[in-house]
Design an enzyme around this catalytic site. Structure first.
Site, PDB file in Angstrom:
ATOM      1  N   HIS A  23     -27.411   9.189 106.409  1.00  0.00           N
ATOM      2  CA  HIS A  23     -26.253   9.763 105.720  1.00  0.00           C
ATOM      3  C   HIS A  23     -24.956   9.289 106.381  1.00  0.00           C
ATOM      4  O   HIS A  23     -23.983   9.021 105.701  1.00  0.00           O
ATOM      5  CB  HIS A  23     -26.330  11.298 105.727  1.00  0.00           C
ATOM      6  CG  HIS A  23     -27.493  11.808 104.957  1.00  0.00           C
ATOM      7  ND1 HIS A  23     -27.368  12.403 103.729  1.00  0.00           N
ATOM      8  CD2 HIS A  23     -28.829  11.784 105.225  1.00  0.00           C
ATOM      9  CE1 HIS A  23     -28.565  12.730 103.267  1.00  0.00           C
ATOM     10  NE2 HIS A  23     -29.464  12.369 104.168  1.00  0.00           N
ATOM     11  N   ASP A 123     -21.754  16.212 101.928  1.00  0.00           N
ATOM     12  CA  ASP A 123     -23.137  15.848 101.663  1.00  0.00           C
ATOM     13  C   ASP A 123     -23.834  16.982 100.906  1.00  0.00           C
ATOM     14  O   ASP A 123     -23.202  18.001 100.597  1.00  0.00           O
ATOM     15  CB  ASP A 123     -23.818  15.588 103.011  1.00  0.00           C
ATOM     16  CG  ASP A 123     -24.834  14.464 102.955  1.00  0.00           C
ATOM     17  OD1 ASP A 123     -25.505  14.315 101.913  1.00  0.00           O
ATOM     18  OD2 ASP A 123     -24.964  13.743 103.949  1.00  0.00           O
TER      19      ASP A 123
END
Length: 145
Positions: A23, A123
């Site tokens: 990520h 996220d």
């Protein structure tokens, strides 16, 4: 072609990826692109992760993106000396990392309250973050890695 008035506006954008290098890297690429457009970027994570990221990014990129460390919170079963990202953990400890990530809500909120952030890119994991951004008058968007 005439430039629109808002085309010259530069933003302060905060990015807050999950505590995983799968990520971090897409968020870093996005941050790089946005900073090249002249926007100010605050990349938010824990100290150990930011140190690891600073080892792999160029000096040019690190000059354009502010790394904002939030202290890694201890949770039962996980301490900062053990790990701050999924790459350092066996899979059975990842739920503890998610609990620690959720505990970043308070220092992140404090940072946002005391900054001039216009936009927040988050996220999938911080389900609690969009309502905080809305309450603070900060636009937010979900970035799917």
């Amino acid at each position: 072609m005439k430039k629109k008035e808002h085309d010259d506006e530069k933003l302060h954008i905060a990015v807050f990826p999950m505590l995983a290098f799968g990520h971090f890297l897409p968020f870093l690429h996005l941050s790089n692109h946005l900073s090249q457009l002249g926007h100010r970027i605050s990349f938010i994570s824990t100290p150990k992760n930011l140190r690891r990221l600073s080892e792999i990014i160029s000096a040019d990129l690190s000059a354009r993106i502010a790394m904002v460390p939030l202290p890694f919170p201890s949770v039962n079963g996980l301490t900062p000396d053990l790990a701050e990202s999924t790459s350092e953990l066996p899979s059975h400890l990842v739920p503890f990392l998610k609990r620690a990530y959720d505990k970043l809500q308070f220092p992140l909120t404090e940072f946002l309250q005391n900054s001039d952030v216009n936009w927040l890119i988050n996220d999938f994991a911080p389900h609690w973050l969009p309502p905080i951004a809305t309450r603070l008058g900060i636009n937010s968007v979900f970035f799917n890695t």
